[in-house]
Design a protein around this motif. Structure first.
Motif, PDB file in Angstrom:
ATOM      1  N   LEU A 211      47.796  11.493 -51.008  1.00 25.08           N
ATOM      2  CA  LEU A 211      47.757  10.687 -49.796  1.00 25.08           C
ATOM      3  C   LEU A 211      47.120   9.341 -50.106  1.00 25.08           C
ATOM      4  O   LEU A 211      46.068   9.260 -50.751  1.00 25.08           O
ATOM      5  N   LEU A 212      47.758   8.254 -49.608  1.00 23.67           N
ATOM      6  CA  LEU A 212      47.333   6.900 -49.931  1.00 23.67           C
ATOM      7  C   LEU A 212      47.133   6.087 -48.656  1.00 23.67           C
ATOM      8  O   LEU A 212      47.901   6.198 -47.696  1.00 23.67           O
ATOM      9  N   GLY A 213      46.104   5.229 -48.678  1.00 23.43           N
ATOM     10  CA  GLY A 213      45.828   4.352 -47.553  1.00 23.43           C
ATOM     11  C   GLY A 213      46.617   3.060 -47.627  1.00 23.43           C
ATOM     12  O   GLY A 213      47.497   2.881 -48.484  1.00 23.43           O
ATOM     13  N   ASP A 214      46.295   2.112 -46.738  1.00 22.81           N
ATOM     14  CA  ASP A 214      46.994   0.821 -46.705  1.00 22.81           C
ATOM     15  C   ASP A 214      46.893   0.079 -48.022  1.00 22.81           C
ATOM     16  O   ASP A 214      47.794  -0.687 -48.386  1.00 22.81           O
ATOM     17  N   ASP A 215      45.785   0.286 -48.727  1.00 19.05           N
ATOM     18  CA  ASP A 215      45.579  -0.378 -50.017  1.00 19.05           C
ATOM     19  C   ASP A 215      46.163   0.416 -51.174  1.00 19.05           C
ATOM     20  O   ASP A 215      45.929   0.084 -52.342  1.00 19.05           O
ATOM     21  N   LEU A 216      46.905   1.485 -50.864  1.00 23.07           N
ATOM     22  CA  LEU A 216      47.513   2.367 -51.864  1.00 23.07           C
ATOM     23  C   LEU A 216      46.473   3.076 -52.718  1.00 23.07           C
ATOM     24  O   LEU A 216      46.762   3.526 -53.826  1.00 23.07           O
ATOM     25  N   LYS A 217      45.259   3.206 -52.175  1.00 19.01           N
ATOM     26  CA  LYS A 217      44.208   3.969 -52.831  1.00 19.01           C
ATOM     27  C   LYS A 217      44.159   5.385 -52.251  1.00 19.01           C
ATOM     28  O   LYS A 217      44.541   5.630 -51.108  1.00 19.01           O
ATOM     29  N   HIS A 218      43.648   6.316 -53.061  1.00 19.69           N
ATOM     30  CA  HIS A 218      43.576   7.724 -52.672  1.00 19.69           C
ATOM     31  C   HIS A 218      42.748   7.908 -51.406  1.00 19.69           C
ATOM     32  O   HIS A 218      41.682   7.308 -51.261  1.00 19.69           O
ATOM     33  N   VAL A 219      43.249   8.725 -50.461  1.00 19.56           N
ATOM     34  CA  VAL A 219      42.531   9.044 -49.229  1.00 19.56           C
ATOM     35  C   VAL A 219      41.852  10.395 -49.405  1.00 19.56           C
ATOM     36  O   VAL A 219      42.516  11.400 -49.702  1.00 19.56           O
TER      37      VAL A 219
ATOM     38  N   ASN B 108      53.790   7.622 -42.450  1.00 25.04           N
ATOM     39  CA  ASN B 108      52.803   7.249 -41.426  1.00 25.04           C
ATOM     40  C   ASN B 108      52.181   8.491 -40.786  1.00 25.04           C
ATOM     41  O   ASN B 108      52.403   8.791 -39.607  1.00 25.04           O
ATOM     42  N   LEU B 109      51.380   9.194 -41.547  1.00 24.28           N
ATOM     43  CA  LEU B 109      50.750  10.420 -41.068  1.00 24.28           C
ATOM     44  C   LEU B 109      49.598  10.081 -40.124  1.00 24.28           C
ATOM     45  O   LEU B 109      48.556   9.583 -40.553  1.00 24.28           O
ATOM     46  N   ASP B 110      49.769  10.339 -38.835  1.00 20.80           N
ATOM     47  CA  ASP B 110      48.677  10.169 -37.869  1.00 20.80           C
ATOM     48  C   ASP B 110      47.980  11.520 -37.707  1.00 20.80           C
ATOM     49  O   ASP B 110      48.236  12.271 -36.778  1.00 20.80           O
ATOM     50  N   LEU B 111      47.067  11.807 -38.610  1.00 25.02           N
ATOM     51  CA  LEU B 111      46.483  13.139 -38.730  1.00 25.02           C
ATOM     52  C   LEU B 111      45.388  13.411 -37.707  1.00 25.02           C
ATOM     53  O   LEU B 111      44.859  14.530 -37.663  1.00 25.02           O
ATOM     54  N   GLY B 112      45.041  12.431 -36.886  1.00 23.46           N
ATOM     55  CA  GLY B 112      43.969  12.642 -35.929  1.00 23.46           C
ATOM     56  C   GLY B 112      42.677  13.014 -36.631  1.00 23.46           C
ATOM     57  O   GLY B 112      42.325  12.454 -37.671  1.00 23.46           O
ATOM     58  N   THR B 113      41.984  13.988 -36.089  1.00 20.98           N
ATOM     59  CA  THR B 113      40.753  14.485 -36.724  1.00 20.98           C
ATOM     60  C   THR B 113      40.943  15.877 -37.302  1.00 20.98           C
ATOM     61  O   THR B 113      39.969  16.578 -37.579  1.00 20.98           O
ATOM     62  N   THR B 114      42.204  16.293 -37.500  1.00 26.63           N
ATOM     63  CA  THR B 114      42.462  17.658 -37.965  1.00 26.63           C
ATOM     64  C   THR B 114      42.067  17.870 -39.416  1.00 26.63           C
ATOM     65  O   THR B 114      41.663  18.960 -39.814  1.00 26.63           O
ATOM     66  N   GLY B 115      42.236  16.840 -40.252  1.00 24.64           N
ATOM     67  CA  GLY B 115      41.900  16.952 -41.668  1.00 24.64           C
ATOM     68  C   GLY B 115      42.817  17.863 -42.455  1.00 24.64           C
ATOM     69  O   GLY B 115      42.475  18.302 -43.557  1.00 24.64           O
ATOM     70  N   LYS B 116      44.032  18.117 -41.924  1.00 25.98           N
ATOM     71  CA  LYS B 116      44.940  19.056 -42.582  1.00 25.98           C
ATOM     72  C   LYS B 116      46.367  18.518 -42.600  1.00 25.98           C
ATOM     73  O   LYS B 116      46.825  17.896 -41.637  1.00 25.98           O
ATOM     74  N   LEU B 117      47.055  18.807 -43.691  1.00 24.97           N
ATOM     75  CA  LEU B 117      48.481  18.511 -43.828  1.00 24.97           C
ATOM     76  C   LEU B 117      49.131  19.687 -44.535  1.00 24.97           C
ATOM     77  O   LEU B 117      48.705  20.086 -45.622  1.00 24.97           O
TER      78      LEU B 117
ATOM     79  N   ILE C 111      41.192  15.048 -46.743  1.00 33.02           N
ATOM     80  CA  ILE C 111      42.324  15.740 -46.127  1.00 33.02           C
ATOM     81  C   ILE C 111      42.707  16.933 -46.990  1.00 33.02           C
ATOM     82  O   ILE C 111      42.924  16.801 -48.201  1.00 33.02           O
ATOM     83  N   LYS C 112      42.784  18.097 -46.380  1.00 35.91           N
ATOM     84  CA  LYS C 112      43.159  19.317 -47.093  1.00 35.91           C
ATOM     85  C   LYS C 112      44.671  19.494 -47.031  1.00 35.91           C
ATOM     86  O   LYS C 112      45.263  19.534 -45.950  1.00 35.91           O
ATOM     87  N   ILE C 113      45.313  19.554 -48.204  1.00 29.64           N
ATOM     88  CA  ILE C 113      46.755  19.772 -48.276  1.00 29.64           C
ATOM     89  C   ILE C 113      47.008  21.268 -48.440  1.00 29.64           C
ATOM     90  O   ILE C 113      46.562  21.886 -49.412  1.00 29.64           O
ATOM     91  N   LEU C 114      47.706  21.844 -47.476  1.00 28.72           N
ATOM     92  CA  LEU C 114      47.934  23.286 -47.421  1.00 28.72           C
ATOM     93  C   LEU C 114      49.323  23.626 -47.933  1.00 28.72           C
ATOM     94  O   LEU C 114      50.295  22.903 -47.650  1.00 28.72           O
ATOM     95  N   ASP C 115      49.423  24.712 -48.683  1.00 34.66           N
ATOM     96  CA  ASP C 115      50.732  25.232 -49.078  1.00 34.66           C
ATOM     97  C   ASP C 115      51.339  25.964 -47.897  1.00 34.66           C
ATOM     98  O   ASP C 115      50.836  27.000 -47.452  1.00 34.66           O
ATOM     99  N   GLY C 116      52.430  25.406 -47.373  1.00 37.37           N
ATOM    100  CA  GLY C 116      53.068  26.003 -46.214  1.00 37.37           C
ATOM    101  C   GLY C 116      52.588  25.381 -44.915  1.00 37.37           C
ATOM    102  O   GLY C 116      51.551  24.715 -44.866  1.00 37.37           O
ATOM    103  N   GLY C 117      53.349  25.625 -43.853  1.00 34.56           N
ATOM    104  CA  GLY C 117      53.002  25.067 -42.547  1.00 34.56           C
ATOM    105  C   GLY C 117      52.459  26.077 -41.572  1.00 34.56           C
ATOM    106  O   GLY C 117      52.198  25.743 -40.416  1.00 34.56           O
ATOM    107  N   GLY C 118      52.259  27.323 -42.021  1.00 38.91           N
ATOM    108  CA  GLY C 118      51.841  28.382 -41.109  1.00 38.91           C
ATOM    109  C   GLY C 118      50.496  28.132 -40.457  1.00 38.91           C
ATOM    110  O   GLY C 118      50.305  28.479 -39.286  1.00 38.91           O
ATOM    111  N   GLU C 119      49.565  27.544 -41.172  1.00 38.84           N
ATOM    112  CA  GLU C 119      48.250  27.279 -40.589  1.00 38.84           C
ATOM    113  C   GLU C 119      48.304  26.132 -39.585  1.00 38.84           C
ATOM    114  O   GLU C 119      47.465  26.037 -38.690  1.00 38.84           O
ATOM    115  N   ILE C 120      49.291  25.275 -39.713  1.00 41.71           N
ATOM    116  CA  ILE C 120      49.448  24.166 -38.778  1.00 41.71           C
ATOM    117  C   ILE C 120      50.184  24.619 -37.522  1.00 41.71           C
ATOM    118  O   ILE C 120      49.770  24.333 -36.398  1.00 41.71           O
ATOM    119  N   THR C 121      51.275  25.330 -37.712  1.00 43.37           N
ATOM    120  CA  THR C 121      52.113  25.756 -36.591  1.00 43.37           C
ATOM    121  C   THR C 121      52.842  27.036 -36.951  1.00 43.37           C
ATOM    122  O   THR C 121      53.972  27.001 -37.467  1.00 43.37           O
TER     123      THR C 121
END
Length: 318
Positions: A221-229, A299-308, A232-242
Protein backbone atom coordinates in the motif's frame (compact mmCIF):
# COMPACT_ATOMS: atom_id res chain seq x y z
CA UNK A 1 -14.97 19.98 -47.29
CA UNK A 2 -17.27 16.93 -47.18
CA UNK A 3 -19.02 16.14 -43.92
CA UNK A 4 -17.69 12.93 -42.32
CA UNK A 5 -19.95 9.92 -42.11
CA UNK A 6 -21.84 9.91 -38.80
CA UNK A 7 -20.59 7.56 -36.13
CA UNK A 8 -22.70 5.75 -33.57
CA UNK A 9 -22.93 8.13 -30.55
CA UNK A 10 -21.70 6.92 -27.19
CA UNK A 11 -23.20 8.37 -24.05
CA UNK A 12 -20.47 9.97 -21.90
CA UNK A 13 -20.65 8.61 -18.37
CA UNK A 14 -21.10 11.33 -15.76
CA UNK A 15 -19.79 9.77 -12.56
CA UNK A 16 -17.64 11.25 -9.84
CA UNK A 17 -13.95 10.70 -9.95
CA UNK A 18 -13.59 7.69 -12.12
CA UNK A 19 -14.86 7.33 -15.68
CA UNK A 20 -13.00 6.27 -18.71
CA UNK A 21 -12.46 7.91 -21.99
CA UNK A 22 -9.03 9.31 -22.68
CA UNK A 23 -7.14 11.44 -25.17
CA UNK A 24 -3.86 9.73 -26.10
CA UNK A 25 -1.61 9.73 -29.26
CA UNK A 26 1.58 11.63 -28.38
CA UNK A 27 3.42 13.65 -31.04
CA UNK A 28 6.98 14.84 -30.36
CA UNK A 29 7.58 18.52 -31.11
CA UNK A 30 10.47 20.96 -30.74
CA UNK A 31 12.02 22.35 -27.53
CA UNK A 32 11.48 19.22 -25.48
CA UNK A 33 7.68 19.51 -25.61
CA UNK A 34 5.30 16.73 -26.63
CA UNK A 35 1.70 16.98 -27.74
CA UNK A 36 -1.16 14.54 -27.38
CA UNK A 37 -4.28 15.04 -29.46
CA UNK A 38 -7.81 13.70 -29.45
CA UNK A 39 -10.41 13.60 -32.14
CA UNK A 40 -11.08 12.92 -35.79
CA UNK A 41 -9.30 15.08 -38.35
CA UNK A 42 -11.58 16.58 -40.93
CA UNK A 43 -14.64 17.20 -38.74
CA UNK A 44 -16.80 19.97 -40.16
CA UNK A 45 -18.43 22.94 -38.49
CA UNK A 46 -22.12 22.60 -37.64
CA UNK A 47 -22.36 25.45 -35.10
CA UNK A 48 -20.12 28.38 -34.20
CA UNK A 49 -17.90 27.77 -31.22
CA UNK A 50 -15.69 29.93 -29.07
CA UNK A 51 -12.35 29.10 -27.52
CA UNK A 52 -11.41 30.85 -24.30
CA UNK A 53 -7.98 30.87 -22.70
CA UNK A 54 -8.05 29.66 -19.10
CA UNK A 55 -5.81 30.95 -16.32
CA UNK A 56 -5.75 27.75 -14.29
CA UNK A 57 -3.24 27.11 -11.48
CA UNK A 58 -3.87 23.39 -12.02
CA UNK A 59 -3.05 20.47 -9.80
CA UNK A 60 0.09 18.32 -9.49
CA UNK A 61 1.61 19.67 -12.69
CA UNK A 62 -1.59 19.44 -14.76
CA UNK A 63 -3.54 22.52 -15.83
CA UNK A 64 -6.25 23.46 -18.31
CA UNK A 65 -5.11 26.05 -20.84
CA UNK A 66 -8.29 26.69 -22.85
CA UNK A 67 -11.96 25.76 -23.03
CA UNK A 68 -13.99 25.48 -26.23
CA UNK A 69 -17.77 25.83 -26.03
CA UNK A 70 -20.48 25.98 -28.72
CA UNK A 71 -22.10 29.39 -28.94
CA UNK A 72 -25.45 27.77 -28.11
CA UNK A 73 -26.30 24.57 -26.25
CA UNK A 74 -25.72 21.81 -28.81
CA UNK A 75 -28.22 19.17 -29.75
CA UNK A 76 -26.75 15.75 -29.04
CA UNK A 77 -26.95 14.64 -32.69
CA UNK A 78 -25.05 17.59 -34.14
CA UNK A 79 -21.37 17.75 -34.95
CA UNK A 80 -19.38 20.76 -33.78
CA UNK A 81 -15.87 21.71 -34.84
CA UNK A 82 -13.67 22.37 -31.83
CA UNK A 83 -9.97 22.59 -31.09
CA UNK A 84 -10.06 18.89 -30.18
CA UNK A 85 -11.76 18.12 -33.53
CA UNK A 86 -15.07 16.74 -32.30
CA UNK A 87 -16.82 13.67 -33.68
CA UNK A 88 -20.35 13.63 -35.04
CA UNK A 89 -22.76 13.33 -32.10
CA UNK A 90 -20.24 14.97 -29.78
CA UNK A 91 -21.33 17.94 -27.63
CA UNK A 92 -18.61 20.12 -29.12
CA UNK A 93 -17.24 20.91 -25.66
CA UNK A 94 -13.53 20.38 -25.10
CA UNK A 95 -10.59 21.54 -23.02
CA UNK A 96 -6.91 21.70 -23.85
CA UNK A 97 -4.43 20.92 -21.12
CA UNK A 98 -0.76 20.56 -20.41
CA UNK A 99 1.11 18.16 -18.15
CA UNK A 100 4.51 19.17 -16.80
CA UNK A 101 6.73 16.66 -15.03
CA UNK A 102 8.77 18.50 -12.41
CA UNK A 103 10.19 15.28 -10.99
CA UNK A 104 13.33 13.32 -11.74
CA UNK A 105 11.88 10.18 -13.37
CA UNK A 106 9.59 9.44 -16.29
CA UNK A 107 5.96 9.37 -15.16
CA UNK A 108 2.61 8.22 -16.50
CA UNK A 109 -0.37 10.38 -15.53
CA UNK A 110 -4.05 9.54 -15.17
CA UNK A 111 -6.06 12.75 -14.99
CA UNK A 112 -9.78 13.22 -14.31
CA UNK A 113 -11.19 16.39 -15.87
CA UNK A 114 -14.63 17.69 -14.91
CA UNK A 115 -16.85 19.87 -17.10
CA UNK A 116 -19.18 22.04 -15.01
CA UNK A 117 -22.20 24.29 -15.26
CA UNK A 118 -22.22 27.89 -14.04
CA UNK A 119 -23.21 26.83 -10.52
CA UNK A 120 -20.29 24.39 -10.29
CA UNK A 121 -22.28 21.21 -10.83
CA UNK A 122 -20.41 18.42 -12.63
CA UNK A 123 -21.94 17.69 -16.04
CA UNK A 124 -19.32 15.21 -17.27
CA UNK A 125 -16.09 13.68 -16.01
CA UNK A 126 -13.49 12.37 -18.44
CA UNK A 127 -10.17 10.65 -17.82
CA UNK A 128 -7.03 11.17 -19.89
CA UNK A 129 -3.98 8.94 -19.61
CA UNK A 130 -0.72 10.67 -20.55
CA UNK A 131 2.16 8.23 -20.77
CA UNK A 132 5.92 8.54 -20.46
CA UNK A 133 6.34 12.21 -19.57
CA UNK A 134 10.07 12.67 -19.06
CA UNK A 135 11.64 14.80 -16.32
CA UNK A 136 11.30 18.48 -17.16
CA UNK A 137 9.07 17.72 -20.16
CA UNK A 138 5.64 19.12 -20.97
CA UNK A 139 2.92 17.24 -22.85
CA UNK A 140 -0.07 19.07 -24.30
CA UNK A 141 -3.35 17.52 -25.32
CA UNK A 142 -7.12 17.90 -25.46
CA UNK A 143 -10.07 16.13 -23.88
CA UNK A 144 -13.71 16.23 -24.99
CA UNK A 145 -16.74 16.23 -22.73
CA UNK A 146 -18.42 13.80 -25.14
CA UNK A 147 -22.14 13.59 -25.88
CA UNK A 148 -24.45 15.06 -23.23
CA UNK A 149 -28.19 14.50 -22.76
CA UNK A 150 -30.39 17.33 -24.11
CA UNK A 151 -31.52 18.25 -20.58
CA UNK A 152 -27.93 18.85 -19.37
CA UNK A 153 -27.39 22.42 -18.10
CA UNK A 154 -25.01 24.46 -20.22
CA UNK A 155 -21.35 23.80 -19.52
CA UNK A 156 -19.40 26.97 -18.79
CA UNK A 157 -16.19 25.83 -17.07
CA UNK A 158 -13.79 22.94 -16.53
CA UNK A 159 -11.13 22.00 -14.02
CA UNK A 160 -8.61 19.31 -13.14
CA UNK A 161 -10.40 17.15 -10.59
CA UNK A 162 -7.90 14.40 -9.79
CA UNK A 163 -4.34 13.49 -10.75
CA UNK A 164 -2.56 10.18 -10.31
CA UNK A 165 1.03 9.76 -11.44
CA UNK A 166 3.23 6.68 -11.23
CA UNK A 167 6.65 5.74 -12.55
CA UNK A 168 6.17 4.66 -16.15
CA UNK A 169 8.16 1.51 -15.46
CA UNK A 170 5.36 0.39 -13.07
CA UNK A 171 2.33 1.81 -14.88
CA UNK A 172 -0.36 -0.60 -16.09
CA UNK A 173 0.09 -1.49 -19.75
CA UNK A 174 -1.94 0.45 -22.29
CA UNK A 175 -5.01 -1.25 -23.68
CA UNK A 176 -4.10 -3.56 -26.53
CA UNK A 177 -0.42 -3.81 -25.55
CA UNK A 178 1.50 -6.56 -23.80
CA UNK A 179 4.47 -5.97 -21.47
CA UNK A 180 7.75 -7.75 -22.11
CA UNK A 181 6.89 -10.08 -19.22
CA UNK A 182 3.88 -11.36 -21.17
CA UNK A 183 1.65 -10.63 -18.15
CA UNK A 184 -0.73 -7.69 -17.85
CA UNK A 185 -2.14 -6.61 -14.45
CA UNK A 186 -5.00 -4.09 -14.26
CA UNK A 187 -7.65 -2.92 -11.79
CA UNK A 188 -11.30 -2.16 -12.51
CA UNK A 189 -13.32 0.83 -11.32
CA UNK A 190 -14.69 -1.04 -8.35
CA UNK A 191 -18.10 -1.34 -6.73
CA UNK A 192 -19.48 0.19 -3.55
CA UNK A 193 -22.61 -0.68 -1.60
CA UNK A 194 -23.51 0.39 1.96
CA UNK A 195 -19.91 0.99 2.98
CA UNK A 196 -18.53 -2.19 1.38
CA UNK A 197 -15.92 -1.63 -1.30
CA UNK A 198 -14.71 -4.18 -3.86
CA UNK A 199 -12.10 -3.55 -6.57
CA UNK A 200 -11.22 -6.29 -9.03
CA UNK A 201 -7.69 -7.16 -10.10
CA UNK A 202 -7.21 -8.85 -13.46
CA UNK A 203 -4.25 -10.92 -14.60
CA UNK A 204 -4.00 -11.54 -18.35
CA UNK A 205 -1.51 -13.88 -19.97
CA UNK A 206 -0.88 -11.92 -23.16
CA UNK A 207 2.41 -13.68 -23.82
CA UNK A 208 3.29 -16.88 -25.65
CA UNK A 209 4.01 -19.20 -22.70
CA UNK A 210 1.98 -20.67 -19.87
CA UNK A 211 2.06 -18.65 -16.65
CA UNK A 212 1.37 -20.03 -13.20
CA UNK A 213 0.27 -18.39 -9.94
CA UNK A 214 -0.63 -19.96 -6.62
CA UNK A 215 -2.46 -18.07 -3.90
CA UNK A 216 -3.00 -14.37 -3.41
CA UNK A 217 -1.59 -11.34 -5.22
CA UNK A 218 1.21 -9.65 -3.28
CA UNK A 219 0.32 -6.08 -2.29
CA UNK A 220 2.11 -3.00 -0.99
CA UNK A 221 0.00 0.00 0.00
CA UNK A 222 1.35 3.40 -1.07
CA UNK A 223 0.46 6.98 -0.14
CA UNK A 224 0.32 10.10 -2.33
CA UNK A 225 4.11 10.26 -2.24
CA UNK A 226 4.32 6.60 -3.36
CA UNK A 227 5.85 5.72 0.01
CA UNK A 228 4.84 2.64 2.02
CA UNK A 229 1.73 3.09 4.21
CA UNK A 230 2.05 1.49 7.64
CA UNK A 231 -0.62 0.31 10.03
CA UNK A 232 -2.90 -1.56 7.60
CA UNK A 233 -3.34 -5.31 7.97
CA UNK A 234 -3.63 -7.15 4.64
CA UNK A 235 -5.80 -10.24 5.09
CA UNK A 236 -5.82 -13.36 2.94
CA UNK A 237 -9.40 -13.57 1.75
CA UNK A 238 -12.40 -11.31 2.27
CA UNK A 239 -14.24 -13.36 4.88
CA UNK A 240 -13.18 -11.21 7.81
CA UNK A 241 -14.31 -8.10 5.96
CA UNK A 242 -17.63 -9.38 4.64
CA UNK A 243 -18.47 -13.05 5.25
CA UNK A 244 -20.09 -14.67 2.23
CA UNK A 245 -20.37 -11.48 0.17
CA UNK A 246 -17.49 -12.10 -2.24
CA UNK A 247 -16.34 -15.10 -4.25
CA UNK A 248 -13.71 -16.14 -1.71
CA UNK A 249 -12.51 -19.52 -2.91
CA UNK A 250 -9.60 -21.38 -1.37
CA UNK A 251 -6.22 -20.55 -2.92
CA UNK A 252 -4.63 -23.08 -5.21
CA UNK A 253 -2.37 -23.36 -8.25
CA UNK A 254 -3.64 -21.65 -11.40
CA UNK A 255 -2.04 -22.12 -14.81
CA UNK A 256 -2.90 -19.59 -17.49
CA UNK A 257 -2.33 -20.53 -21.10
CA UNK A 258 -1.73 -17.71 -23.59
CA UNK A 259 -4.92 -15.66 -23.87
CA UNK A 260 -6.33 -16.83 -20.51
CA UNK A 261 -7.01 -14.64 -17.45
CA UNK A 262 -7.45 -14.79 -13.69
CA UNK A 263 -9.07 -12.39 -11.25
CA UNK A 264 -8.80 -11.47 -7.58
CA UNK A 265 -10.55 -8.85 -5.45
CA UNK A 266 -9.58 -6.16 -2.97
CA UNK A 267 -12.26 -5.93 -0.28
CA UNK A 268 -12.66 -3.33 2.47
CA UNK A 269 -15.08 -1.17 4.41
CA UNK A 270 -14.82 2.58 4.85
CA UNK A 271 -16.18 2.56 8.41
CA UNK A 272 -14.98 5.53 10.45
CA UNK A 273 -15.03 5.38 14.23
CA UNK A 274 -12.34 6.50 16.65
CA UNK A 275 -9.00 7.47 15.15
CA UNK A 276 -7.78 9.05 11.93
CA UNK A 277 -9.26 7.76 8.65
CA UNK A 278 -6.70 6.30 6.25
CA UNK A 279 -6.84 6.79 2.48
CA UNK A 280 -4.51 4.78 0.24
CA UNK A 281 -4.51 6.02 -3.38
CA UNK A 282 -2.01 3.52 -4.79
CA UNK A 283 -1.39 -0.22 -4.52
CA UNK A 284 1.72 -1.92 -5.87
CA UNK A 285 0.69 -5.37 -7.12
CA UNK A 286 2.81 -8.40 -7.93
CA UNK A 287 1.05 -11.38 -9.43
CA UNK A 288 3.40 -13.59 -7.41
CA UNK A 289 6.80 -13.42 -5.76
CA UNK A 290 9.41 -12.22 -8.24
CA UNK A 291 6.87 -10.85 -10.74
CA UNK A 292 7.25 -7.33 -12.15
CA UNK A 293 5.35 -4.79 -9.99
CA UNK A 294 2.42 -2.78 -11.33
CA UNK A 295 0.99 0.24 -9.50
CA UNK A 296 -2.81 0.57 -9.70
CA UNK A 297 -4.95 3.38 -8.29
CA UNK A 298 -8.01 1.96 -6.49
CA UNK A 299 -8.22 4.88 -3.99
CA UNK A 300 -8.76 2.78 -0.87
CA UNK A 301 -10.85 4.80 1.61
CA UNK A 302 -10.19 2.45 4.51
CA UNK A 303 -11.70 4.66 7.20
CA UNK A 304 -10.43 3.60 10.61
CA UNK A 305 -10.81 -0.14 9.99
CA UNK A 306 -7.10 -0.79 9.42
CA UNK A 307 -7.91 -3.83 7.27
CA UNK A 308 -7.84 -4.79 3.60
CA UNK A 309 -8.82 -8.22 2.32
CA UNK A 310 -7.47 -9.75 -0.89
CA UNK A 311 -8.94 -12.90 -2.44
CA UNK A 312 -6.87 -15.57 -4.18
CA UNK A 313 -6.34 -15.66 -7.93
CA UNK A 314 -9.09 -17.60 -9.64
CA UNK A 315 -9.03 -18.59 -13.29
CA UNK A 316 -11.76 -17.04 -15.41
CA UNK A 317 -14.26 -19.56 -16.67
CA UNK A 318 -14.71 -19.83 -20.42
Amino acid sequence: MPRPAPLHPTLARTVPFLSALAATALLLTACGTERTGAGNAGATTAEPSSRTQVDDPGKDGVRITSLTLPSVSPAPTRSTSVSAESLPGDSGISATYEVTNKGTETLTYSVVFTFMSADGGAMANQTATVRDVGPGKTVRGAVRAGELPPSTPRVTQAKVLEVHKVPSSEAPAAAGTCPASGIRVTADQGDAAMGLRVVGLRLDNCGKRDYGVDGHPLLELLGDDLKHVNGIKILDGGGEITPGSVDDKQPGPVTLRPGESATASLVWRNTTEFGTPVNVPYVRVRAKAGADPVIVTPNLDLGTTGKLGVTAWQKDED
